[in-house]
Design an enzyme around this catalytic site. Structure first.
Site, PDB file in Angstrom:
ATOM      1  N   ASP A  25      88.445  39.249  56.801  1.00 16.76           N
ATOM      2  CA  ASP A  25      89.381  38.206  57.220  1.00 16.76           C
ATOM      3  C   ASP A  25      89.244  37.986  58.724  1.00 16.76           C
ATOM      4  O   ASP A  25      89.254  38.944  59.499  1.00 16.76           O
ATOM      5  CB  ASP A  25      90.811  38.621  56.877  1.00 16.76           C
ATOM      6  CG  ASP A  25      91.779  37.446  56.932  1.00 16.76           C
ATOM      7  OD1 ASP A  25      91.353  36.328  56.632  1.00 16.76           O
ATOM      8  OD2 ASP A  25      92.954  37.665  57.258  1.00 16.76           O
TER       9      ASP A  25
ATOM     10  N   HIS B 159      97.462  28.958  65.285  1.00 23.45           N
ATOM     11  CA  HIS B 159      98.171  30.098  64.697  1.00 23.45           C
ATOM     12  C   HIS B 159      98.110  31.297  65.631  1.00 23.45           C
ATOM     13  O   HIS B 159      99.133  31.952  65.879  1.00 23.45           O
ATOM     14  CB  HIS B 159      97.560  30.454  63.336  1.00 23.45           C
ATOM     15  CG  HIS B 159      98.081  31.728  62.759  1.00 23.45           C
ATOM     16  ND1 HIS B 159      99.339  31.828  62.200  1.00 23.45           N
ATOM     17  CD2 HIS B 159      97.535  32.978  62.664  1.00 23.45           C
ATOM     18  CE1 HIS B 159      99.534  33.066  61.763  1.00 23.45           C
ATOM     19  NE2 HIS B 159      98.459  33.778  62.044  1.00 23.45           N
TER      20      HIS B 159
ATOM     21  N   GLU C  60      99.890  33.135  54.071  1.00 20.68           N
ATOM     22  CA  GLU C  60      98.966  32.683  55.113  1.00 20.68           C
ATOM     23  C   GLU C  60      98.020  31.658  54.511  1.00 20.68           C
ATOM     24  O   GLU C  60      97.296  31.949  53.551  1.00 20.68           O
ATOM     25  CB  GLU C  60      98.180  33.848  55.715  1.00 20.68           C
ATOM     26  CG  GLU C  60      99.046  34.786  56.544  1.00 20.68           C
ATOM     27  CD  GLU C  60      98.229  35.747  57.387  1.00 20.68           C
ATOM     28  OE1 GLU C  60      97.023  35.905  57.100  1.00 20.68           O
ATOM     29  OE2 GLU C  60      98.793  36.334  58.321  1.00 20.68           O
TER      30      GLU C  60
ATOM     31  N   GLU D 229      94.776  29.831  54.353  1.00 19.28           N
ATOM     32  CA  GLU D 229      93.425  30.065  54.839  1.00 19.28           C
ATOM     33  C   GLU D 229      92.393  29.367  53.956  1.00 19.28           C
ATOM     34  O   GLU D 229      92.670  29.018  52.802  1.00 19.28           O
ATOM     35  CB  GLU D 229      93.096  31.563  54.854  1.00 19.28           C
ATOM     36  CG  GLU D 229      94.044  32.416  55.664  1.00 19.28           C
ATOM     37  CD  GLU D 229      93.522  33.831  55.878  1.00 19.28           C
ATOM     38  OE1 GLU D 229      92.280  34.021  55.807  1.00 19.28           O
ATOM     39  OE2 GLU D 229      94.331  34.741  56.111  1.00 19.28           O
TER      40      GLU D 229
ATOM     41  N   ASP E  38      96.332  35.002  52.176  1.00 20.96           N
ATOM     42  CA  ASP E  38      96.298  36.421  52.525  1.00 20.96           C
ATOM     43  C   ASP E  38      97.729  36.877  52.818  1.00 20.96           C
ATOM     44  O   ASP E  38      98.152  36.943  53.973  1.00 20.96           O
ATOM     45  CB  ASP E  38      95.391  36.646  53.729  1.00 20.96           C
ATOM     46  CG  ASP E  38      95.082  38.114  53.947  1.00 20.96           C
ATOM     47  OD1 ASP E  38      94.995  38.851  52.955  1.00 20.96           O
ATOM     48  OD2 ASP E  38      94.915  38.525  55.107  1.00 20.96           O
TER      49      ASP E  38
END
Length: 430
Positions: free
Chosen positions: A130, A137, A202, A204, A236
């Site tokens: 990740d 962010h 999150e 992503e 995530d």
């Protein structure tokens, strides 16, 4: 650097004999993503999404100009490992079969209603890494902890990342069990163990690795695009209270490793060819990347024209038949580093990547609050509340909440394509 080329499979005038593909929000014939599905008591097979249906590739493998064993596999790993040229051949062949009415009688029996199928992880994920390339962010989170110095000095020189836990990645639709762990209140004398009180999502993008590299052999930035097989959505999930306690000095651990959700369809690099954009220029005064991370073609075509959305529904909302509330929408161009720079950096020390490895971009937020990719940002670390249509309020996720991520690729003159949904409901801790 060479990216996938635009060809006849992207033609906006292209029409499939599969009626539901016409104008489909995610899966028109210009998309053709790959996934792994099962149905009616039959085992897992590789399929292609087309409209509201799934084409069983294993059943028509003899008609395809690729490694037949790879198509008949129960994971996408072997297909992802194929060369970009092989990927183009397969895409063209599937597109032709679904657009040629003379093939309809032969192909139609191998189409299945997506609603009646179960989707699985598309590949056996050997490793998951990740990253942290969403600069808005990173700045927003940094301000919560370091108001005067939100970005550390290395951020603009190196794509920051950490190795995640591949074993807990699950496909969309699998419920997320609220994790338990250690947390320590700012005014507490010692930590407590229990369910997370600050559970967050999150937003992503996931990057699927195709062709890998041998241990000790870096991937030059000019070759990085050829190592990316496709993309997906990735959530995530994060236990922010655990993260605050554990992240010093080595970074996230149990706050992240309990569950990550991905959308089940691999949106191929070939499908994304019309939606390539120039990477946004860096602000004046920012350093140019070091030579091993700099490529002119990557800067002119390495970004993605994607709109990313997050939706939330509570158990009360769903029971009342209410639609999910959209929390945010923003562009994928908020990435400070391109997907290709991420890959080149990951392998720059000789780390070996393999087909089926998954890389996450990190949370992608736009510059405005309507495009924040996490509740941590939207609620300013829990200081403000989000109101739902039922009168309920949220700072972080409650049991029964469902989070849905969506993405749509758009470019003038081309048919939009979607990524499908990345969704999961929060279940209580054990």
């Amino acid at each position: 650097m060479t990216f996938a080329a635009i060809d006849e499979t992207h033609d906006p005038a292209l029409v499939s004999w599969v009626a539901s593909a016409e104008g489909h929000v995610d899966f028109p014939v210009q998309n053709l993503p790959y996934g792994v599905f099962s149905n009616a008591g039959r085992g897992r097979r590789i399929g292609v999404a087309i409209g509201d249906l799934i084409l069983d590739l294993a059943a028509i493998s003899d008609l395809l100009p690729v490694n037949h064993e790879a198509v008949r596999s129960t994971t996408l790993n072997a297909l992802l490992a194929g060369s970009p040229a092989e990927s183009v051949l397969l895409r063209r062949a599937v597109s032709a079969l679904l657009c040629d009415r003379g093939r309809q009688v032969a192909i139609e029996p191998h189409l299945h209603s997506a609603q009646g199928c179960e989707m699985h992880l598309p590949a056996q994920i050997g490793d998951y890494t990740d990253f942290y390339v969403g600069i808005h962010h990173a700045t927003n989170i940094g301000k919560l902890f370091r108001p005067d110095n939100p970005l550390l000095p290395n951020y603009k020189y190196v794509p920051i990342g950490y190795h995640g836990r591949a074993s807990s990645v699950r496909a969309s639709g699998v419920a997320v069990r609220r994790p338990s762990g250690q947390r320590k209140a700012p005014d507490g004398d010692f930590p407590l163990f229990g369910p997370s009180m600050r559970l967050d999502y999150e937003l992503e993008l996931g990057i699927w690795i195709g062709g890998g590299n041998e241990l000790g052999e870096p991937v030059p930035i000019g070759d990085a695009a050829s190592r990316i097989a496709g993309f997906c959505l990735l959530n995530d999930w994060s236990a922010r209270d655990f993260q605050a306690w554990e992240y010093v000095p080595l970074g996230p651990f149990l706050s992240k490793s309990f569950h990550s959700t991905i959308s089940p369809w691999v949106i191929t690099a070939e499908a994304m060819a019309p939606f390539r954009l120039a990477q946004p220029p860096r602000p004046e005064g920012d350093p140019q990347p070091l030579p091993h991370l700099w490529d002119e073609a990557d800067q002119s075509h390495g970004a993605l024209g994607l709109d990313l959305e997050v939706f939330l529904s509570s158990a009360v909302m769903r029971a009342a038949g209410m639609a999910a509330q959209r929390l945010s929408v923003g562009p994928a161009t908020s990435m400070y580093w391109t997907a290709q720079q991420i890959v080149a950096h990951h392998a720059s020390n000789g780390c070996n990547l393999s087909a089926g490895d998954l890389l996450g971009t990190g949370t992608l937020s736009s510059s405005g609050s309507d495009g924040y990719g996490s509740l941590m940002e939207m609620t300013e670390g829990g200081r403000t509340k989000i109101s739902l249509p039922t009168g309920e309020e949220r700072t972080f996720l409650e049991d029964g909440d469902e989070v849905v991520l969506k993405a749509t690729a758009r470019a003038e003159g081309y048919v939009p394509i979607g990524f499908g949904q990345c969704r999961a409901i929060i279940e209580p801790a054990r």
